[in-house]
Design an enzyme around this catalytic site. Structure first.
Site, short mmCIF file in Angstrom:
data_model
loop_
_atom_site.label_atom_id
_atom_site.label_comp_id
_atom_site.label_asym_id
_atom_site.label_seq_id
_atom_site.Cartn_x
_atom_site.Cartn_y
_atom_site.Cartn_z
N HIS A 65 81.13 23.34 46.84
CA HIS A 65 80.67 23.29 48.50
C HIS A 65 80.09 24.72 49.12
O HIS A 65 79.64 24.82 50.18
CB HIS A 65 81.92 23.01 49.27
CG HIS A 65 82.97 24.04 49.22
ND1 HIS A 65 84.07 24.32 48.44
CD2 HIS A 65 83.08 25.20 50.18
CE1 HIS A 65 84.96 25.46 48.94
NE2 HIS A 65 84.09 25.90 49.98
N ASP A 111 85.12 20.22 42.89
CA ASP A 111 84.59 21.25 43.52
C ASP A 111 84.13 22.40 42.50
O ASP A 111 84.87 23.26 42.46
CB ASP A 111 85.47 21.94 44.79
CG ASP A 111 84.87 22.47 45.65
OD1 ASP A 111 83.68 22.75 45.78
OD2 ASP A 111 85.39 23.24 46.40
N SER A 207 84.86 30.99 49.43
CA SER A 207 85.52 30.13 48.23
C SER A 207 84.77 30.44 46.86
O SER A 207 84.14 31.63 47.07
CB SER A 207 85.09 28.81 48.58
OG SER A 207 85.75 28.26 49.58
#
Length: 258
Positions: A65, A111, A207
């Site tokens: 993402h 992810d 992230s």
């Protein structure tokens, strides 16, 4: 499905969740010099976007993402914990974005993403950049095992600006069944660590950094409860790298796009 079917050379069209859950290191401490030298700052238009980590001389791993629409705006900084000191020699262009082909949105899993750099990173004992090893088989981490996570995200809940100096934090592994019960849904191919019943951990804003256990990168910071950093009633969630080894090895072994 070919390992590089989702690797695009010039542009990446992806649906990004606005304010997608990510990580900022809450109540951690500054990383020591020459510690975690595999850490990468994934940047969009030279601004820190996500963490990442060097897994081969020309590939950085991060969260899917963290992808951007324009490849030419993406770069990676390696070789410094202080982003104010990021010189031209520390910045690497990205010539290929390889998202896992099953990734759709952050909370549905998969992810994970590999970024192929525009040139190889000089490695060696006297170089400022090191590789981090990945698992070679599926892992079964024991509950309460202490691992570490690092990032450049904000250091206080509610803040939105990243910090210049890398922060690191120890976090305990949380039982997967208990984690799913607390989240109230099935969580596929993930590791749960930290956050729950704690005042420290990860949050929105940054992230892609590694969850490191016994010197191995075992997880990728993926998501936490939306906008709840002070502090969550559910565990932090990481992509379990060991569940994607076949795909990772195919991508790393490929030098040209399909």
């Amino acid at each position: 499905m070919h390992a590089l079917q989702k690797c695009l050379l010039f542009t990446v069209v992806t649906c990004l969740i606005q304010n997608a859950p990510g990580s900022e290191i809450i109540k951690g401490q500054k990383a020591k010099e020459k510690f975690m030298q595999y850490m990468a700052s994934v940047q969009n238009n030279t601004e820190h976007r996500c963490g990442g980590f060097l897994v081969s001389e020309d590939f950085v791993m991060t969260a899917a993402h963290c992808a951007v629409k324009k490849l030419k705006s993406l770069s990676v900084v390696l070789g410094t914990h202080d982003l104010k000191k990021a010189g031209k020699k520390m910045r690497y262009g990205v010539k290929m974005i390889c998202k896992h082909p099953a990734f759709k949105n952050v909370e549905d899993g998969n992810d994970i993403m590999l970024l192929k750099l525009s040139k190889k990173v000089p490695l060696g004992d006297k170089k400022p950049v090191k590789l981090i090893q990945l698992p070679i088989q599926k892992l079964n981490l024991k509950e309460n095992k202490i691992c570490s996570v690092a990032g450049w995200g904000p250091t206080e809940p509610g803040k939105h600006r990243s910090v210049n100096e890398l922060q690191v934090l120890n976090v305990p592994i949380i039982n997967k069944d208990e984690c799913q019960k607390l989240w109230g849904r099935t969580l596929k191919n993930v590791i749960c660590a930290g956050g729950y019943k704690a005042k420290s951990g990860i949050c929105q804003g940054d992230s892609g950094g590694p969850l490191v256990c016994n010197g191995l990168a075992v997880g990728i910071v993926s998501f936490n409860k939306y906008r709840n950093c002070n502090y969550p009633d559910v565990p932090n969630v990481y992509t379990d790298i060991s569940k994607y080894l076949q795909w990772i090895n195919k991508v790393l072994a490929t030098t040209k796009p399909s």
